[in-house]
Write a protein that holds these residues in place. Structure first.
Motif, short mmCIF file in Angstrom:
data_model
loop_
_atom_site.label_atom_id
_atom_site.label_comp_id
_atom_site.label_asym_id
_atom_site.label_seq_id
_atom_site.Cartn_x
_atom_site.Cartn_y
_atom_site.Cartn_z
N ARG A 54 0.80 -1.20 0.00
CA ARG A 54 0.00 0.00 0.00
C ARG A 54 0.85 1.27 0.00
O ARG A 54 0.63 2.17 -0.79
CB ARG A 54 -0.81 -0.03 1.29
N PHE A 55 1.78 1.34 0.96
CA PHE A 55 2.45 2.62 1.23
C PHE A 55 3.81 2.75 0.55
O PHE A 55 4.55 3.68 0.83
CB PHE A 55 2.61 2.79 2.75
N SER B 1 -1.31 3.36 -2.44
CA SER B 1 -1.67 4.65 -1.83
C SER B 1 -0.71 5.78 -2.22
O SER B 1 -0.88 6.90 -1.76
CB SER B 1 -1.64 4.54 -0.30
N ALA B 2 0.30 5.48 -3.03
CA ALA B 2 1.38 6.46 -3.24
C ALA B 2 0.89 7.76 -3.85
O ALA B 2 1.48 8.82 -3.63
CB ALA B 2 2.49 5.84 -4.09
N SER C 63 -2.56 8.70 -3.71
CA SER C 63 -3.97 8.80 -3.34
C SER C 63 -4.17 10.10 -2.58
O SER C 63 -3.33 10.51 -1.78
CB SER C 63 -4.39 7.60 -2.52
N LYS D 196 -6.80 12.58 -0.35
CA LYS D 196 -7.94 12.60 0.55
C LYS D 196 -8.27 14.07 0.75
O LYS D 196 -7.39 14.91 0.74
CB LYS D 196 -7.47 12.03 1.88
N THR E 49 -3.06 9.69 11.19
CA THR E 49 -4.40 9.14 10.92
C THR E 49 -4.90 9.48 9.52
O THR E 49 -6.01 9.10 9.15
CB THR E 49 -5.44 9.61 11.97
N GLN E 50 -4.09 10.21 8.74
CA GLN E 50 -4.42 10.41 7.32
C GLN E 50 -4.11 9.16 6.49
O GLN E 50 -4.46 9.09 5.32
CB GLN E 50 -3.63 11.59 6.74
N ALA E 51 -3.41 8.20 7.07
CA ALA E 51 -3.07 6.97 6.33
C ALA E 51 -4.33 6.19 6.01
O ALA E 51 -5.24 6.10 6.83
CB ALA E 51 -2.13 6.10 7.16
N GLU E 52 -4.35 5.60 4.82
CA GLU E 52 -5.45 4.70 4.46
C GLU E 52 -5.45 3.51 5.42
O GLU E 52 -4.43 2.85 5.62
CB GLU E 52 -5.22 4.15 3.04
N GLY E 53 -6.59 3.25 6.02
CA GLY E 53 -6.72 2.06 6.85
C GLY E 53 -6.22 2.19 8.27
O GLY E 53 -6.16 1.21 9.01
N ASN F 259 7.36 10.52 3.17
CA ASN F 259 8.20 9.44 2.65
C ASN F 259 7.97 9.10 1.17
O ASN F 259 8.24 7.99 0.74
CB ASN F 259 7.98 8.19 3.50
N MET G 295 3.26 5.97 9.94
CA MET G 295 1.90 6.07 9.43
C MET G 295 1.68 7.49 8.88
O MET G 295 2.17 8.46 9.44
CB MET G 295 0.88 5.82 10.54
N GLU H 45 -0.41 9.89 5.30
CA GLU H 45 -1.06 9.79 3.98
C GLU H 45 -0.05 9.41 2.89
O GLU H 45 1.14 9.55 3.06
CB GLU H 45 -1.78 11.10 3.61
N ARG H 46 -0.57 8.91 1.77
CA ARG H 46 0.24 8.43 0.65
C ARG H 46 1.27 7.39 1.13
O ARG H 46 0.87 6.30 1.55
CB ARG H 46 0.90 9.59 -0.08
N CYS H 47 2.56 7.74 1.12
CA CYS H 47 3.59 6.77 1.52
C CYS H 47 3.97 6.94 2.99
O CYS H 47 4.94 6.33 3.46
CB CYS H 47 4.82 6.92 0.64
N ASN I 249 -5.90 -2.04 15.19
CA ASN I 249 -6.20 -3.38 14.73
C ASN I 249 -5.31 -3.83 13.57
O ASN I 249 -5.75 -4.51 12.66
CB ASN I 249 -7.69 -3.47 14.33
N ARG J 193 6.45 -6.38 10.24
CA ARG J 193 7.47 -7.40 10.22
C ARG J 193 8.86 -6.82 9.94
O ARG J 193 9.81 -7.08 10.65
CB ARG J 193 7.13 -8.34 9.07
#
Lengths: 529, 529
Positions: free
Chosen positions: A290-291, A298-299, A301, A303, B19-23, B213, B240, B242-244, B285, B290
């Protein structure tokens, strides 16, 4: 000034060092598929494995004889000979020669601490081993890239010795000196300084860089090495590799090319990098990253209203590079407008000349969006998409048969006995219903056999077709065995290969859909002739 | 020389920019829990949210009154006032004051292109807005950190203007100037140069750095800024954003402190960083990362005999920093390349004190190798391995029940109807046989339900346990639906999580094995108490 800098050599080790990553497993067949894609991307070297350490890698090199690579050269990896042997009777070097690759990567120790503590030999003996191993491979006609393991730690600990190691390899005939930050802990300044030192000291040889990401700096360290004079750049797709991974070529190549003005790939190849990254992960049954910089889903994306209206006015306001340059796509997370251009493009390829305002297009986009929300992934299943498009837009007939129903029973009678699977299926072809049954190795195989058995009566050419790959992914991580599953099937008939998809809460129903589409696509292509 | 450099200020924006990160979704309550942990980690500033943009963030600041933070100060974020309003009647600034935080972060535009294209005002008007907004907050007794948005792009495009923006904020009373690489595309050299310029120009103020990033360089860019004179370091836990993503504090803090000698946290606090990183993801969640540098579960994992025996002799041979320094742990992976050392180490952890020459060890190794060849992957299924070891070496009882047999039927009656799955199972517990049946959503789910139903009669505590993840991998790519499959199951009971594995040509039998082990492991752990 004004001269175009020389193209950098990109050296991919996804198939060797990358497979050291936890949970990244590729079979010899998967590796062949990945190698073909890396070649199409335009990379210069593909390190295929370590034949002296793994039977699977020996198998890969045996199969690789049939790979006809257009831009890339295949490289076999191995280590210098064992201290107790001579090059002539060292099994590892013998396996390296047996692999048949013209270019070999040979790793040797460049950090005095390792020589003493791990090999338990003298520093001079280590130099002899390096000289002997390089010379042996060179005498056998191989081009030798010498990987100086722990080079930067070695340089910091005993500068003269680290350089003596490189000199030994150079003197014995190495064509490239690859500087490895094996423990991944160096800082960019160190890397740049060490690389310029080596580039100045060995002007006739190619200097390579091989970084690991333990400090989160592998991308920066690799760029710093290039600034310091490295001409060969090693890494893996997506940064797969042991511990925290290797240097990530999907971030490094765009960085070098788009930001530092150092060409690596022709621009039309660079535009394949996002799909290649996803393809590699897909082979290992991993979802797209994703990131990830440049290639992540998401690179690009956006919002929030301000970002979206900003990008609509002037993409550079919120995008550091154009997503098209790396084959990625802009996504708007609130109202997803992406996809239209891509779909129009695909439709054109398939002979549908639709206008951007055509209501059929909006309807099709709506249906695809709905299906993608349900988990259908058409990137890896274009055959399913082409069938769907032909059905919706009234193209050529694409249905051929209806799958009416199935019953699958799987019975394990006792603890030590193998389960027995039986499938019955009902299909309809041109008004005729066929109801038949088959046994199989497991329930999916029984279902596959029963469907073919029912249809081959009507379409004997299906005998040409075989299943090449079958993948299952559980969608939406946290509901355990109740979750939705996606099945991707790859089929071939000796001429073409195609991918199809099925999605259901039931793995057998998802397989049923994907198998049905895979057979339809074979009939669809044959009927075009 | 010889003087201890001043402690850097660490500024966390996980709760706002993160918290702008997807998911990545956190409730106001989750945010309170995360804030407490970040405080315990010893960070200096916690940006809690943007009260002017989000009711959830207003709720957080209302609840935050009850947080009694020991080391961290809470910061509220907002933007300069709207061009059409005055500071006194701007809703965003009013929400910022209402949040009650003594420290406020105020973002304003530093790139001329943005001022013109997006705000549609003159460059001078933008300076007025910045001056007015900063002065308004300062007059209300707030400490103002000015975030210069797109500072590095602005500096490259119109250097004088970008610096005039900072001067306007400084003159109006800002306590810190935070240089933002908002689009995340800058290179370390640029960042270092821009930061030193600002640090020299505004010697009385704290210079901060806030990176994204998009080029895979956020960690390197942040380190470069500190080398250039930044004293406040902004980022998020795990990167975490937005985007990357944003700059990752879990890579940056150890890098600054352990490699660049720039203290951020007392060493005993730094040792909390791995568990804090996992805690933050857990609140959203998400499973632990990893491959993350320093804090990832694979960051100090070793595969392969040479690596393991090397680390046993001298950890620095294969580890760039000691895992204890960041509260992480060394792990030896049991894998096809590994040998005795890894297994002995695991056995030790599980309380088996075997000698390296013990014939039981050789036997166990042989069996594991054999099973790994068949496709069992114990890396991700240590619970299955621990059960096996206990059975073989006569440890604690680890069997609990026998799975005798199953019959699974899956019936799709018609094209448009959902399939119905039913499973019957036979199990034996302490000599008693139980034969029962269950329906399910798909055949695997039916099997899972039937097994639990049969066993919960004997072991009511199994009700605590749930399936967290279920993965299927088809082994050896090219035989299609006849291939062998590996099922990995992850289970949890609120206290522990564990992984188990099953392998068969039949996906249901493989699931049956993995589900059986997952239940056994729960009983095994509970019986230890």
């Amino acid at each position: 000034m004004g001269e175009r800098p020389p193209v950098l050599e990109i050296y991919d080790t996804t198939l060797r060092d990358g497979t050291q990553a936890e949970g990244f497993v590729l079979s010899a067949q998967d590796k062949l598929k990945v190698a073909r894609r890396l070649d199409r991307l335009g990379l210069h070297y593909i390190e295929g494995g370590w034949p002296g350490a793994s039977p699977r890698d020996q198998e890969f090199f045996a199969l690789a004889a049939e790979l006809s690579l257009a831009t890339a050269r295949l490289v076999a990896f191995g280590s210098t000979h064992h201290p107790d042997r001579r090059p002539q009777n060292d099994a590892n070097l013998a396996a390296l020669l047996a692999a048949g690759a013209q270019t070999t990567a040979l790793v040797g120790k460049a950090w005095d601490r390792h020589v003493r503590a791990l090999l338990g030999i003298t520093l001079e003996q280590n130099l002899d081993i390096i000289r002997g191993s390089v010379a042996f491979l060179a005498a056998a006609g191989r081009r030798v890239f010498f990987d100086a393991e722990h080079f930067f730690d070695g340089l910091a600990a005993d500068r003269d010795y680290a350089l003596a190691v490189l000199a030994a390899a150079a003197q014995a005939g190495a064509a490239a000196l690859v500087l490895c930050d094996t423990n991944g802990g160096s800082l960019p300044e160190q890397i740049k300084e060490g690389t310029s030192l080596v580039a100045a000291r060995f002007p006739g040889l190619t200097v390579g860089i091989h970084c690991h990401n333990d400090g989160g700096l592998a991308t920066a360290n690799t760029l710093a090495a290039v600034a310091g004079g490295a001409r060969q750049v090693q890494g893996t797709m997506g940064g797969m590799g042991e511990r925290c991974g290797n240097a990530d070529l999907t971030a490094i190549i765009p960085g070098l090319q788009l930001k530092m003005g150092r060409p690596c790939l022709p621009p039309e190849r660079l535009a394949l990098i996002s799909e290649t990254a996803r393809y590699v992960r897909e082979q290992a049954n991993l979802p797209p990253e994703r990131f990830a910089p440049y290639v992540g889903t998401s690179a690009f994306s956006h919002k929030g209203g301000m970002h979206i209206s900003g990008v609509e006015k002037d993409p550079a306001l919120y995008e550091h590079v154009p997503p098209e340059a790396v084959g990625n796509a802009r996504r708007y997370l609130v109202s997803d407008l992406a996809g239209k251009a891509a779909l129009l493009n695909k439709l054109g390829q398939w002979g549908f000349d639709l206008d951007g305002d055509d209501p059929q297009l909006a309807e099709l986009l709506g249906e695809l969006k709905q299906r993608e929300n349900e988990g259908y992934l058409y990137e890896a299943a274009e055959a399913s998409l082409e069938l769907l498009v032909n059905r919706r837009l009234g193209g050529r007939p694409a249905q051929f048969f209806d799958l009416l129903g199935f019953r699958v029973a799987d019975y394990k009678a006792a603890e030590r006995s193998d389960p027995q699977a039986e499938a019955t299926v009902r299909v309809r072809v041109e008004g005729q219903e066929e109801h038949t049954a088959a046994l199989g190795h497991g329930p999916v195989n029984a279902l596959d056999r029963a469907i073919r058995k029912a249809l081959e009566r009507f379409y004997p050419r299906l005998a040409e077709m075989r299943l090449v790959d079958y993948k299952v992914r559980v969608l939406a991580g946290s509901d355990g065995t109740e979750a939705r599953v996606r099945v991707l099937v790859e089929s071939g008939d000796g001429v073409n290969r195609w991918g199809t998809v099925g999605v259901s809460f039931d793995v057998l129903e998802a397989s049923w859909q994907a198998l049905g589409d895979s057979i339809r696509y074979k009939l669809f292509k044959d009927s075009a002739g």
